[in-house]
Scaffold this motif. Sequence first.
Motif, short mmCIF file in Angstrom:
data_model
loop_
_atom_site.label_atom_id
_atom_site.label_comp_id
_atom_site.label_asym_id
_atom_site.label_seq_id
_atom_site.Cartn_x
_atom_site.Cartn_y
_atom_site.Cartn_z
N ILE A 37 0.86 -1.20 -0.12
CA ILE A 37 -0.07 -0.04 0.15
C ILE A 37 1.08 1.18 0.04
O ILE A 37 0.49 2.07 -0.45
CB ILE A 37 -0.98 -0.09 1.38
CG1 ILE A 37 -1.88 -1.15 0.95
CG2 ILE A 37 -1.71 1.27 1.46
CD1 ILE A 37 -2.89 -1.32 2.27
N ARG A 41 0.27 5.66 -3.30
CA ARG A 41 -0.35 6.83 -2.65
C ARG A 41 -0.35 8.03 -3.46
O ARG A 41 -0.53 8.91 -2.90
CB ARG A 41 0.42 6.95 -1.50
CG ARG A 41 0.04 5.54 -0.37
CD ARG A 41 0.77 6.11 0.90
NE ARG A 41 0.40 4.91 1.89
CZ ARG A 41 0.97 4.74 3.15
NH1 ARG A 41 1.42 5.86 3.64
NH2 ARG A 41 0.51 3.83 4.02
N ASN A 107 -4.75 5.53 3.76
CA ASN A 107 -3.59 5.32 3.50
C ASN A 107 -2.43 6.43 4.02
O ASN A 107 -1.33 6.24 3.80
CB ASN A 107 -3.34 5.72 1.81
CG ASN A 107 -3.84 4.31 1.07
OD1 ASN A 107 -3.74 3.17 1.69
ND2 ASN A 107 -4.31 4.52 -0.07
#
Length: 793
Positions: A37, A41, A107
């Motif tokens: 992850i 972003r 995030n």
Amino acid sequence: MLSQVYRCGFQPFNQHLLPWVKCTTVFRSHCIQPSVIRHVRSWSNIPFITVPLSRTHGKSFAHRSELKHAKRIVVKLGSAVVTRGDECGLALGRLASIVEQVSVLQNQGREMMLVTSGAVAFGKQRLRHEILLSQSVRQALHSGQNQLKEMAIPVLEARACAAAGQSGLMALYEAMFTQYSICAAQILVTNLDFHDEQKRRNLNGTLHELLRMNIVPIVNTNDAVVPPAEPNSDLQGVISVKDNDSLAARLAVEMKTDLLIVLSDVEGLFDSPPGSDDAKLIDIFYPGDQQSVTFGTKSRVGMGGMEAKVKAALWALQGGTSVVIANGTHPKVSGHVITDIVEGKKVGTFFSEVKPAGPTVEQQGEMARSGGRMLATLEPEQRAEIIHHLADLLTDQRDEILLANKKDLEEAEGRLAAPLLKRLSLSTSKLNSLAIGLRQIAASSQDSVGRVLRRTRIAKNLELEQVTVPIGVLLVIFESRPDCLPQVAALAIASGNGLLLKGGKEAAHSNRILHLLTQEALSIHGVKEAVQLVNTREEVEDLCRLDKMIDLIIPRGSSQLVRDIQKAAKGIPVMGHSEGICHMYVDSEASVDKVTRLVRDSKCEYPAACNALETLLIHRDLLRTPLFDQIIDMLRVEQVKIHAGPKFASYLTFSPSEVKSLRTEYGDLELCIEVVDNVQDAIDHIHKYGSSHTDVIVTEDENTAEFFLQHVDSACVFWNASTRFSDGYRFGLGAEVGISTSRIHARGPVGLEGLLTTKWLLRGKDHVVSDFSEHGSLKYLHENLPIPQRNTN
């Protein structure tokens, strides 16, 4: 499905969680590891920020500005937010925007949970479609080629709609979150899941496990089996889950959530039903304020109204969770409402247990409005007396002022650059100059408010006057310059305007005592509240949204501050300039004796000022002349860093560093030098790269000078004078609220006159427009009448 989760890199659930009956948890196969992850972003158009998120849950946040530290957040989406206006189907655009914002926050390292409505609406859409399709097939079979008759759709039972819509709703959320590489899981609950201790523990454990694995839980009441709501069924200290508002509050407290955001179809909580004439949005709501609120009807869809939301919010607040109720349907704000709330912006109604010591900024705005109107009714001599008294206080209380300023300087040491420290510093000579300027303002205020500008006889016994009046309430935002406070206050007093002042925190001690002295001076005629200093934690952007309280914003500070305010102001005019790119053109006929004095004063006397010289334009015939050499030698002695413009650099074998941009305000001992062919070339350069602030020509040729003065389109245009003269005090205005490069209302240094507007007064005797028609008895005269002279002695 557990094996799919395991393959994604997560550990499977603890075995004691698996037998959980009433909560149905659905895991999707698109999960990815947190390590992955971190690399995805940059997808959103919402600014990405990384914030430190470490907070021990206990008490709720006391101020909006603290919301940025919230780590665990529940977002409740009301039925009006999720569904379309026809209540049959989902508002896909809004949902996509909400999912994007939740993904941004997830995030950032936050733990996001959704409590969502919409299953009934989604199911209703699907069942209506199936019913219509079924009916149309039957009609086609019975009627052959005949035109289909209009079909009636039966009333659909809510539980059946929920059962048909749950899977589709979750599939939609899954598809949306997958676009941002985020995994989501569905949890359906009923009231029994919170009353049974074992089930509560199972629910709590499952949610914690999901959050640990960076999954967004999507929670909803299981409307397919939930019984009808039971009014007044709340237990002692426990809220009953009878709608998604109470579910969100219960979930937030159970999970020790930092923040609960409740999105509905209204802006927040009002002191009376929204839409009524006197309804005002409540910025901060405190426990015990319910008595001052009148609740309206519930929203067009959903189980709960605003009263249910407030009850749920107060229960969550008591449990240590901060709450904000806001509008999730407005097209202009729904795209960033959640991120705005978390950033601490003034959106919706914030629930807080801590009441501020002083008035809110809205109350201060009302006090400034009321006080300003009283100020405008005073006689000119009374307003002048207030200003004279303030001037006396600046000198009489000199020691206290300088002591407070010393505290500011000590706290700012090492944090502020040298030019800003210089602006922050006060001295005896500065205070004396301030007092002199204030007395000039007092003298000029004798004939300001109520001055007749024009008189016209419209007809017999019908006379019209145009008179000067205050603008209303001014908001002046200033950085690092405490001397700005008494100057602006005196101009506001002289012009009869209410005033809100927002100073920089670096000058807090100085501003506090100067404001107290200002209010002491105002008190001699009972108008103490006309000038207010905003001390609350209001962000500048939030102040710029108070369009119903503020009539004009005047920024005093850096070009970045001015640009930010101009961008943030919604519906409020901003007076000021974003940049001070001042030019001086040295003509071929310039005097050797004058040039170096003018350049030195314009650039070196106070390089941080907005009226300091930034670009020096040299006529090409002056290159490699003694005059040019003297200019360069003087700049070298004064330690001014030179940046060469493109043309100037082309004339030199070894040039200084070439300028990055010809449109630069340095605000320091730096200067751009460029070469031009003639006066017209200089004018063209100024119009292309200047900021319409202040521009100067140095020449002995009067015709060239007049051509420059008439053709340069700037607020201030000088001939053989320093750019530093562009100042309200030096113009004899006493002081200024700023320098405006606007082309409307006021331009250049804005003093007393720039803070006035006009109104029309018409005095008649039973006059009606029909009397002036073609067959009427009266005719328009439109005669100019003499203007009476006021005694200003």
